[in-house]
Design a protein around this motif. Structure first.
Motif, PDB file in Angstrom:
ATOM      1  N   VAL A 487      41.308  12.600   0.525  1.00  0.00           N
ATOM      2  CA  VAL A 487      39.734  12.697   0.742  1.00  0.00           C
ATOM      3  C   VAL A 487      39.400  13.668   0.090  1.00  0.00           C
ATOM      4  O   VAL A 487      39.639  14.676   0.040  1.00  0.00           O
ATOM      5  CB  VAL A 487      39.626  12.812   2.320  1.00  0.00           C
ATOM      6  N   TYR A 488      38.044  13.273  -0.799  1.00  0.00           N
ATOM      7  CA  TYR A 488      37.372  14.316  -1.485  1.00  0.00           C
ATOM      8  C   TYR A 488      36.062  14.748  -0.670  1.00  0.00           C
ATOM      9  O   TYR A 488      35.536  14.017  -0.441  1.00  0.00           O
ATOM     10  CB  TYR A 488      36.946  13.521  -3.058  1.00  0.00           C
ATOM     11  N   THR A 489      36.273  16.005  -0.458  1.00  0.00           N
ATOM     12  CA  THR A 489      34.997  16.593   0.442  1.00  0.00           C
ATOM     13  C   THR A 489      34.267  17.655  -0.447  1.00  0.00           C
ATOM     14  O   THR A 489      34.843  18.271  -1.296  1.00  0.00           O
ATOM     15  CB  THR A 489      35.298  17.202   1.677  1.00  0.00           C
ATOM     16  N   LEU A 490      33.050  18.015   0.068  1.00  0.00           N
ATOM     17  CA  LEU A 490      32.160  18.914  -0.571  1.00  0.00           C
ATOM     18  C   LEU A 490      31.950  19.972   0.578  1.00  0.00           C
ATOM     19  O   LEU A 490      31.585  19.639   1.671  1.00  0.00           O
ATOM     20  CB  LEU A 490      30.857  18.370  -1.351  1.00  0.00           C
ATOM     21  N   PRO A 491      31.682  21.324   0.306  1.00  0.00           N
ATOM     22  CA  PRO A 491      31.089  22.395   1.238  1.00  0.00           C
ATOM     23  C   PRO A 491      29.767  21.873   1.440  1.00  0.00           C
ATOM     24  O   PRO A 491      29.057  21.456   0.555  1.00  0.00           O
ATOM     25  CB  PRO A 491      31.588  23.685   0.577  1.00  0.00           C
ATOM     26  N   GLU A 492      29.221  22.267   2.588  1.00  0.00           N
ATOM     27  CA  GLU A 492      28.082  21.923   3.003  1.00  0.00           C
ATOM     28  C   GLU A 492      26.881  22.607   2.060  1.00  0.00           C
ATOM     29  O   GLU A 492      25.854  22.046   1.949  1.00  0.00           O
ATOM     30  CB  GLU A 492      27.669  22.142   4.554  1.00  0.00           C
ATOM     31  N   ASP A 493      27.104  23.664   1.615  1.00  0.00           N
ATOM     32  CA  ASP A 493      26.267  24.517   0.475  1.00  0.00           C
ATOM     33  C   ASP A 493      26.558  24.037  -0.944  1.00  0.00           C
ATOM     34  O   ASP A 493      25.808  24.765  -1.534  1.00  0.00           O
ATOM     35  CB  ASP A 493      26.194  25.863   0.918  1.00  0.00           C
ATOM     36  N   ALA A 499      28.282  18.028  -6.644  1.00  0.00           N
ATOM     37  CA  ALA A 499      28.442  16.736  -5.985  1.00  0.00           C
ATOM     38  C   ALA A 499      28.902  15.703  -7.048  1.00  0.00           C
ATOM     39  O   ALA A 499      29.721  14.770  -7.156  1.00  0.00           O
ATOM     40  CB  ALA A 499      27.362  16.306  -5.333  1.00  0.00           C
ATOM     41  N   MET A 500      27.868  15.873  -8.193  1.00  0.00           N
ATOM     42  CA  MET A 500      28.124  14.698  -9.446  1.00  0.00           C
ATOM     43  C   MET A 500      29.367  15.055 -10.025  1.00  0.00           C
ATOM     44  O   MET A 500      30.197  14.013 -10.426  1.00  0.00           O
ATOM     45  CB  MET A 500      26.796  14.927 -10.306  1.00  0.00           C
ATOM     46  N   HIS A 507      36.162   9.223  -9.898  1.00  0.00           N
ATOM     47  CA  HIS A 507      35.614   7.892  -9.792  1.00  0.00           C
ATOM     48  C   HIS A 507      35.409   7.493  -8.517  1.00  0.00           C
ATOM     49  O   HIS A 507      35.793   6.344  -7.982  1.00  0.00           O
ATOM     50  CB  HIS A 507      36.762   7.095 -10.673  1.00  0.00           C
ATOM     51  N   ILE A 508      34.438   8.075  -7.473  1.00  0.00           N
ATOM     52  CA  ILE A 508      34.125   7.919  -6.365  1.00  0.00           C
ATOM     53  C   ILE A 508      32.732   7.761  -6.295  1.00  0.00           C
ATOM     54  O   ILE A 508      32.078   8.307  -7.209  1.00  0.00           O
ATOM     55  CB  ILE A 508      34.862   8.661  -5.291  1.00  0.00           C
ATOM     56  N   SER A 509      32.165   7.216  -5.258  1.00  0.00           N
ATOM     57  CA  SER A 509      30.770   6.775  -5.076  1.00  0.00           C
ATOM     58  C   SER A 509      30.000   7.679  -4.126  1.00  0.00           C
ATOM     59  O   SER A 509      28.814   7.746  -4.087  1.00  0.00           O
ATOM     60  CB  SER A 509      30.409   5.366  -4.894  1.00  0.00           C
ATOM     61  N   ALA A 510      30.955   8.343  -3.348  1.00  0.00           N
ATOM     62  CA  ALA A 510      30.218   9.169  -2.327  1.00  0.00           C
ATOM     63  C   ALA A 510      31.442  10.170  -1.823  1.00  0.00           C
ATOM     64  O   ALA A 510      32.710  10.100  -1.887  1.00  0.00           O
ATOM     65  CB  ALA A 510      29.991   8.167  -0.970  1.00  0.00           C
ATOM     66  N   ALA A 511      30.861  11.060  -1.175  1.00  0.00           N
ATOM     67  CA  ALA A 511      31.794  12.281  -0.425  1.00  0.00           C
ATOM     68  C   ALA A 511      30.958  12.920   0.628  1.00  0.00           C
ATOM     69  O   ALA A 511      29.771  13.016   0.700  1.00  0.00           O
ATOM     70  CB  ALA A 511      32.021  13.270  -1.660  1.00  0.00           C
ATOM     71  N   PHE A 523      26.531  13.594   4.319  1.00  0.00           N
ATOM     72  CA  PHE A 523      27.365  12.779   3.075  1.00  0.00           C
ATOM     73  C   PHE A 523      26.201  12.590   2.115  1.00  0.00           C
ATOM     74  O   PHE A 523      25.052  12.590   2.309  1.00  0.00           O
ATOM     75  CB  PHE A 523      27.272  11.415   3.891  1.00  0.00           C
ATOM     76  N   ILE A 524      26.816  12.736   0.705  1.00  0.00           N
ATOM     77  CA  ILE A 524      26.149  12.491  -0.296  1.00  0.00           C
ATOM     78  C   ILE A 524      26.773  11.263  -1.284  1.00  0.00           C
ATOM     79  O   ILE A 524      27.953  11.216  -1.325  1.00  0.00           O
ATOM     80  CB  ILE A 524      25.925  13.800  -1.117  1.00  0.00           C
ATOM     81  N   SER A 525      25.777  10.388  -1.928  1.00  0.00           N
ATOM     82  CA  SER A 525      26.399   9.331  -2.533  1.00  0.00           C
ATOM     83  C   SER A 525      25.506   9.105  -3.787  1.00  0.00           C
ATOM     84  O   SER A 525      24.478   9.929  -3.812  1.00  0.00           O
ATOM     85  CB  SER A 525      26.236   8.162  -1.701  1.00  0.00           C
TER      86      SER A 525
END
Length: 637
Positions: A487-493, A499-500, A507-511, A523-525
């Motif tokens: 699972v690929y995640t990003l910190p909320e800040d 994110a890009m 090679h994923i469309s959202a995280a 969630f950002i896509s």
């Protein structure tokens, strides 16, 4: 009623079903306060009297797998009326009860009717109410039924003090006649019958002899010591059960699918539930005897002592469900079994000098702790089974739970009687009786401690914990088996630029965006980024139109570059979705499909204790379903 959106006919039908089940559930808890009076009137000891409860529970257990056959073979209307008539006849026989064998016979006939009724009513509610009304019907049903066990001991105590236990059963019989009258008038035929379905009679006979023989032998040992009769009962029961299990394993369509016990997690859950159930029912029998026979309190008082705990246990059902979803089974079960062992051990030191408030408080906490064990552990075990075995798992667990309640109670109450008889010659009757109850609670405490140790050692929350002990992936829940753990995640800040980079590099469309504790906050896509860059003069619902508008924006290179530069410095949380749509790691496959379909998603995060532990795709589910179908088809051929 009108606000529920139910028709008048549906309201009447719901009332009849709920009231009928309420009466039968009420009946299961009215006997405990009556036991001291019955023991005195019929000159029987506690080990014999407990048959009125354990025998009822045992017949209920035997009826669980038989009910599956009956619901296929007969219409629900006919089966409901038959079960109510059978229950009424048993109640009338118990009310008459000139001797203990007649009273016990009435209780066993009652149990046969009640054993059919409970699962049947659930089926009737399903076919009576449309999908959008079932939640209302089941909600009302659950609230009323949860109230019955709480009200039973208090109502029984009042009736016994004002009249006697015979009147108590006559009142229940009269209520049953009212249910039968209205059910005959308002219930529809309901359900399709299958005349080809068969019942394996040898399995019924073997299970009845097996469980019944063990119960008789253990009870007789408590009353009379080890005699030829008691030893024969235990041996015959054990041999019959061995043949019963052997037959179930060899049959293609067994009466009870005991193969589910090969699942390690389900087996552990079933053992813990059995230990807890055995200790629980015995306490409900011993406490009224202690209060009435040795402390001099009335039946009404003993019923009131049991009341708060029963209310809390019923109210804790939905609360425990929410806690389970949030924290998983381990913290609830460890806490529950620990408190259960402590409060059960406390009764070892209680006697005539103990205050009513103290007794009530400890008994209430004891039942509260039980609510932290039963549902979470049962659900944890059921989640370990594949979808196609869930129904079989339910039958096995319900049967074993009730059998354990019967056998556990027989062992514990028989311990009380045996110890009392052993010391009766060296002390007065009250001291001997109280000492016997103390030793019975020692046995009950031992069962609870075993359950606590098993819970601490073997019940885990997180898929990672399960994976460490389950490298071959055989005992994980279905969702754990299918989902991807990367699972690929990003910190909320995080910024949009970060994110890009994550989306492009992997090679994923959202995280998902997560906070410092790892819990998802948004969630950002790539769609969120595209929406910002497109010409947003109006809401765009068509993705093709949105892409075209983005390309048009790129034609004006300066404007697009400026917009892109500004976007990269923004926080991902500013353009992404707030909150997250996910599924619990313990969810079943239909629930995952519903979430994906209703929200038009290709994949969805899997949550455990609020933390993202995996992601499940539509393609994963499709592949799994096709693989399962082909495997089942090949096996059938």
């Amino acid at each position: 009623m009108a606000n529920w959106g139910l028709t008048r006919k549906q309201i009447v039908m719901l009332a009849v079903l709920v009231f009928g089940t309420f009466v039968t559930v009420l009946n299961q808890t009215v006997v405990s306060p009556a036991l001291p009076s019955i023991m005195s009137e019929m000159n029987v000891d506690a080990a014999t009297a407990q048959w009125l409860t354990t025998g009822f529970t045992l017949v209920n257990a035997i009826m669980v797998p038989i009910t599956a056959f009956l619901t296929d073979r007969f219409t629900t209307r006919r089966l409901f009326l038959t079960s109510m008539i059978l229950f009424t006849c048993g109640t009338a026989l118990a009310a008459w009860g000139p001797s203990f064998p007649v009273l016990l016979g009435g209780r066993l006939v009652q149990a046969a009717g009640a054993g059919i009724l409970m699962p049947l009513v659930m089926t009737v509610l399903m076919w009576t109410f449309p999908v959008d009304r079932r939640g209302t019907a089941m909600g009302v049903f659950g609230i009323v039924i949860a109230f019955a066990p709480a009200a039973g001991p208090t109502v029984a105590g009042i009736i016994i003090d004002q009249a006697n236990w015979h009147v108590m059963f006559w009142i229940i019989a009269a209520l049953c006649l009212v249910v039968i009258f209205f059910a005959g008038a308002v219930l529809e035929r309901g359900g399709e019958t299958n005349k080809d379905v068969t019942l394996d009679v040898p399995s019924v006979i073997l299970s009845t002899i097996g469980f019944g023989g063990l119960l008789y032998g253990l009870s007789a040992i408590g009353s009379y010591g080890v005699t030829a009769d008691s030893a024969a009962g235990v041996v015959i029961g054990a041999v019959a059960l061995a043949f019963f299990f052997r037959r179930q394993l060899r049959m293609e369509q067994p009466m009870l699918q005991v193969r589910v016990l090969a699942n390690r997690k389900f087996l552990i859950a079933t053992i813990i539930v059995m230990l807890v159930q055995g200790a629980l029912l015995a306490g409900g029998i011993l406490l009224p005897i202690l209060l009435q026979s040795y402390m001099g309190f009335s039946a009404t008082t003993s019923g009131l002592v049991l009341l708060p705990g029963a209310i809390i246990m019923g109210a804790m059902g939905p609360v425990a469900g929410r806690l389970f979803d949030k924290h998983g089974p381990r913290v609830l079960a460890v806490t529950g079994t620990g408190i259960l062992a402590l409060t059960t051990s406390a009764f070892v030191f209680m006697g005539p000098g103990t205050g009513l408030v103290t007794l009530t408080a400890i008994y209430t906490v004891r039942l509260f702790s039980l609510s932290l064990v039963n549902m979470p552990i049962s659900t944890w075990g059921m989640n370990a089974l594949p979808d196609k075995l869930v129904n079989h798992g339910t039958s096995v667990q319900n049967t074993f739970r009730q059998v354990a309640g019967s056998l556990g109670t027989a062992i514990i109450v028989s311990t009380s009687t045996a110890v009392q008889n052993a010391v009766a010659g060296s002390t007065d009757a009250t001291t001997a009786g109280v000492f016997g109850i103390h030793m019975a609670f020692v046995v009950a405490t031992a069962l609870c401690v075993i359950g606590f140790v098993l819970t601490v050692a073997l019940v885990r929350n997180k898929p990672g914990d399960e994976a460490a002990a389950d490298e071959d992936n055989k005992h994980r829940s279905l969702i754990e088996q299918i989902m991807k753990r990367d699972v690929y995640t990003l910190p909320e800040d995080a910024t949009v630029l970060e994110a890009m980079q994550l989306l492009v590099n992997n090679h994923i469309s959202a995280a998902p965006l997560v906070d410092a504790t790892g819990k998802p906050t948004g969630f950002i896509s790539d769609g969120d980024i595209m929406r910002y860059l497109s010409k947003r003069g109006q809401m765009i619902m068509d993705p093709v139109v949105m892409i075209v508008q983005t390309v048009d924006a790129y034609a004006d290179h300066k404007d697009y570059a400026h917009k892109l530069e500004h976007l990269m410095s923004m926080k991902a949380s500013d353009i992404g979705a707030k909150g997250i749509i996910g599924v619990n790691v313990h969810a079943d496959l239909p629930e995952v499909c519903r979430v994906l379909g209703e929200n038009h998603l290709k994949k969805v995060p899997v949550l455990d204790n609020g933390i993202i532990v995996g992601v499940i795709n539509r393609s994963d589910i499709t592949h799994f379903s096709m693989e399962r179908y082909l495997a089942d088809r090949a096996e059938a051929q």
